[in-house]
Design an enzyme around this catalytic site. Structure first.
Site, mmCIF file in Angstrom:
data_model
loop_
_atom_site.group_PDB
_atom_site.id
_atom_site.type_symbol
_atom_site.label_atom_id
_atom_site.label_comp_id
_atom_site.label_asym_id
_atom_site.label_seq_id
_atom_site.Cartn_x
_atom_site.Cartn_y
_atom_site.Cartn_z
ATOM 1 N N GLY A 1 0.806 -1.222 0.000
ATOM 2 C CA GLY A 1 0.000 0.000 0.000
ATOM 3 C C GLY A 1 0.836 1.268 0.000
ATOM 4 O O GLY A 1 1.792 1.401 0.764
ATOM 5 N N TYR B 1 -9.703 0.827 6.925
ATOM 6 C CA TYR B 1 -9.019 1.996 6.380
ATOM 7 C C TYR B 1 -10.067 3.023 5.911
ATOM 8 O O TYR B 1 -11.269 2.748 5.931
ATOM 9 C CB TYR B 1 -8.113 1.583 5.220
ATOM 10 C CG TYR B 1 -7.010 0.624 5.627
ATOM 11 C CD1 TYR B 1 -6.146 0.947 6.677
ATOM 12 C CD2 TYR B 1 -6.828 -0.594 4.978
ATOM 13 C CE1 TYR B 1 -5.137 0.073 7.057
ATOM 14 C CE2 TYR B 1 -5.811 -1.470 5.347
ATOM 15 C CZ TYR B 1 -4.969 -1.139 6.389
ATOM 16 O OH TYR B 1 -3.973 -1.992 6.773
ATOM 17 N N CYS C 1 3.467 -21.683 1.753
ATOM 18 C CA CYS C 1 3.205 -20.765 2.876
ATOM 19 C C CYS C 1 2.387 -21.513 3.926
ATOM 20 O O CYS C 1 1.332 -22.073 3.623
ATOM 21 C CB CYS C 1 2.432 -19.555 2.373
ATOM 22 S SG CYS C 1 1.719 -18.586 3.707
HETATM 23 FE FE1 SF4 Z 1 4.280 -15.348 6.137
HETATM 24 FE FE2 SF4 Z 1 4.654 -17.694 7.388
HETATM 25 FE FE3 SF4 Z 1 3.566 -17.623 4.917
HETATM 26 FE FE4 SF4 Z 1 6.097 -17.058 5.215
HETATM 27 S S1 SF4 Z 1 5.149 -19.028 5.654
HETATM 28 S S2 SF4 Z 1 4.636 -15.907 4.013
HETATM 29 S S3 SF4 Z 1 6.115 -16.009 7.216
HETATM 30 S S4 SF4 Z 1 2.685 -16.760 6.760
#
Ligand code: SF4
Ligand code: FAD
Ligand code: NAP
Length: 677
Positions: free
Chosen positions: A63, A170, A338
């Site tokens: 942002g 926001y 992730c």
């Molecule tokens: Fe964020 Fe954890 Fe995903 Fe890495 S693994 S992008 S630190 S949520």
């Protein structure tokens, strides 16, 4: 290409009329801290370029505020500021001219960290220290002009479009709900009036940028606020924003102050995409959906079910810049997934630190942490295949070193094998899958079930020995600590020792919380079942009351246990947990009636239970099980034995320093060490 067959929707282009997005994957907006850092534009160029090269169709930047009063620091209002942004846009377009990059315009409104923050009404957010200044008519006009100016500057800077955030608590979203908009002029009162500001912002932006420029509006399709937006209001806003000239509607599912987790690891994958699907049916322009879409399979399923035209994956692109190429080439098992921990990304954003990624420390540090191939390969023994040893071994092998990786256990992962068993931490399996595949691909000599000795390492004639043997649990010196009712967290998580019905947990760190969650757990994990998640967090996806949550009481099921969670410190319990996830852990245990007691002095353990004193008043907790979660100490036996052996030996991870160790620090430290060898 394989991916086109396996993920036909994900890899099909989207024609917007005046331009085409080459596939359906959008890298969602994340504020990284690079926006304000010295040399930040060059670092952002490297960061976005890696993602463009990695195959994503469209990138949305973090942002950027349209003016001083709206932001965290980074703003775009002048020609000089636009010139800096060209560093990013030129780098991305020269890497792949087909990749679109849009800049997010974020006016934080009452959440801007300044006494000069503004809002439709002087209503302080519960997550901000500042009461905003109420805008007058001239102030409103200025803000609208600043939005339009910012979008023009973005176009001048070479962006393909802008995304305007109209959610999150926001500025734009605070006009929409009665709780934050108390005005009685044309900008408040009726819903038509409350909608006027965001709609007008889009209209003026479209006027300023002309037809051939992507304008995305991020709407709170379910804001998770008690008394928040009704479904009809969401639809009405979406349609008005479309009329005002938006090219795409992107859906968001929260205000930052809402009390439902929407992106953490305890949220099921793609939990909210059906809401986007419903909204999309009421609109004539494409939609983007988001939240917990972290594998190509999930993305494809969402698109195939018609829930959206594009999927936004923000954190998954931090975790693996090559996500899309790997999917396209049939290398999904190589994706570093992730795990939605938030530990190195959002927790950093909200504590003013530069963002990175727990599983990929190179994220946002592309120019600082470089894995160059070595022209002097060495023979390296890594002892311990926990997160530290795994990341050291894989980075070193990637750089062409010859790596042997030992672990006394029969599987890789170290403590991640405990973590993955906690309800809500199922994603940790993915990290172990990733490392397992990397070990195969990089020809690492993996020797499991091998408690290597110092002599074996000496005989092995290694150039380097890396000790990543982790930790041993701390055993507090308390009378009765060897009583049969006392068990360690390791025995409990592994299921090696029974746990009774009345339990005291000594130690309220991350592991104390996780153990409490585990022993109170009943039924399917909410992270794996959207119905359980909705019930536990009080969300009604079917009726969609205001905000999705108004009037819906959370209902939790729990195991038949009475649990005390104890710590010696006088600070509130759970304060040290992650900034963006700690509240979910605390709330989850509170809803399971865990009695949390701080400022505890442990006296002794005997047949009567755990004897403690609180404010010098002794009491006995009549428990049948005491679980010890009192932190850890480094395990360095092998390291000590190797001193004087002539071998070059180093320590990493828990073996180096156990205090406040987490996987983020272990992986980060190991990656930097292996990059430097
Ligand atoms: Fe964020 Fe954890 Fe995903 Fe890495 S693994 S992008 S630190 S949520
Ligand atoms: P370890 O993971 O302990 O690995 C050490 C390895 O060395 C082990 O596999 C062990 O078998 C091996 N070993 C030891 N001695 C020898 C020897 N002589 N020969 C061969 N092998 C040997 N961290 C987070 O960041 N986020 C979380 O959400 C999180 N949740 C957790 C939940 C639980 C229940 C637990 C227990 C931990 C959690 N952690 C979390 C902490 C995280 O798992 C640790 O910080 C991390 O595993 C430390 O990594 P390490 O490689 O240093 O040590
Ligand atoms: P921790 O967070 O350091 O907590 C240890 C607990 O034991 C604290 O409550 C501490 O508080 C208590 N303690 C320390 N020494 C003691 C002693 N001598 N006698 C009695 N109590 C003592 O460690 P952890 O819970 O074992 O977790 C290990 C690491 O894993 C942590 O660094 C954590 O970050 C990581 N982890 C992270 C997560 C996550 O969700 N991010 C989850 C699990 C684990 P008092 O001294 O006040 O009693």
């Amino acid at each position: 290409m394989i991916g086109n067959d396996r993920y036909p929707h994900l890899f099909s282009p989207l024609d917007l009329g005046f331009t085409t997005i080459k596939n359906r994957a959008v890298m969602g907006s994340m504020h990284t801290g690079l926006e304000e850092a010295e040399g930040g534009f060059e670092r952002m160029a490297a960061y976005f370029t890696e993602r463009a090269r990695g195959g994503v169709g469209m990138i949305i930047t973090g942002g950027i505020s349209p003016n001083e009063e709206g932001g965290h620091g980074a703003k775009l209002a002048t020609a000089e500021e636009a010139a800096q942004h060209r560093i990013i846009t030129e780098a991305v377009h020269s890497t792949d001219p087909e990749v679109k990059i849009c800049m997010q315009i974020l006016h934080a409104g009452p959440l801007a960290p300044t006494e000069k923050c503004i809002a439709p009404s002087a209503v302080k957010s519960r997550i901000s220290p500042f009461t905003p200044i109420e805008l007058d008519e001239a102030g409103i006009e200025k803000q609208l002009d600043d939005f339009a100016n910012c979008a023009s500057r973005a176009k001048e800077a070479g962006y393909d479009g802008v995304e305007i955030i109209g959610s999150g608590g926001y500025l734009l979203s605070t006009f929409l709900v009665e709780k934050t908009n108390h005005r009685s002029d044309q900008w408040g009162g009726s819903y038509d009036n409350r909608m006027r500001f965001p709609v007008e912002a889009v209209r003026r932006i479209r006027l300023a940028v002309g037809e051939h420029f992507i304008v995305i509006f991020r709407i709170a399709a379910m804001d998770m606020l008690q008394g928040g937006m009704s479904w009809d209001e969401v639809v009405q806003l979406g349609q008005a924003i479309e009329q005002a000239g938006a090219s795409i509607i992107s859906t968001h599912f929260t205000w930052h102050e809402s009390a439902v987790p929407t992106i953490s690891t305890r949220v099921p994958r793609a939990a909210f995409t059906s809401v986007t699907g419903r909204l999309g049916k009421k609109l004539g322009i494409p939609t983007i959906t988001s939240n917990r879409i972290n594998t190509p399979n999930v993305a494809e399923k969402v698109l195939n079910e018609g829930h959206a035209d594009l999927v936004s994956m923000a954190r998954p692109m931090l975790a693996d810049a090559e996500f899309m190429n790997k999917a396209l080439e049939g290398r999904e098992d190589e994706i570093n997934t992730c795990i939605a921990c938030n530990q190195a990304c959002l927790d950093h954003t909200f504590t003013g630190q530069e963002v990175s990624c727990l599983v990929n420390p190179r994220a946002c540090h592309e120019t600082l942490l470089v894995y160059n191939k070595t022209d002097a390969p060495r023979r390296i023994a890594v002892v311990g295949a926990g997160p530290a040893g795994l990341s050291y071994a894989t980075v070193a092998a990637q750089r062409n070193h010859a790596v042997t990786l030992f672990d006394s256990a029969v599987e890789i992962g170290g403590q991640f094998n405990l973590a993955k068993q906690i309800p809500g931490k199922e994603e940790f399996y993915e990290t172990l899958r990733y490392y397992g595949r990397m070990i195969e691909l990089l020809d690492i000599d993996l020797q499991l079930d091998t408690r290597v000795t110092a002599q074996q390492l000496v005989d092995g004639n290694y150039d380097e020995v890396v000790i990543a043997t982790g930790i041993k649990p701390r055993v507090p010196e308390i009378e009765g600590i060897d009583h049969p009712c006392v068990v360690s967290y390791i025995d409990v998580i592994r299921g090696d020792k029974p746990v009774g019905h009345r339990v005291a947990i000594m130690g309220a760190g991350g592991i104390g919380f996780d153990v409490a969650e585990l022993i109170l757990h009943k039924g399917t994990s909410a992270a794996l079942d959207i119905k359980v998640f909705a019930r536990e967090w009080g969300v009604d996806f079917d009726q969609h009351p205001r905000g999705g949550v108004t009037g819906v009481d959370p209902v939790v099921e729990k195991a038949d246990r009475e649990v005390y969670l104890l710590q010696r410190k006088a600070t509130p319990i759970g304060r040290g947990l992650g900034k963006t996830t700690g509240w979910t852990h605390r709330l989850s245990l509170a809803r399971r009636d865990v009695k949390m007691i701080n400022a505890v002095k442990y006296l002794k353990i005997d047949d009567a239970g755990l004897h403690i004193a609180v404010e010098d008043k002794p009491q006995v907790l009549d428990v049948d099980t005491v679980i010890v979660c009192t932190g850890q100490l480094p395990l360095r036996t092998l390291y000590d034995e190797l001193q004087g052996s002539g071998l070059k030996v180093s320590l990493v991870g828990g073996a180096f320093e156990a205090g406040e160790l987490d996987a983020k620090r272990a992986i980060n430290q190991a990656s930097y060490m292996a990059a430097a060898i």
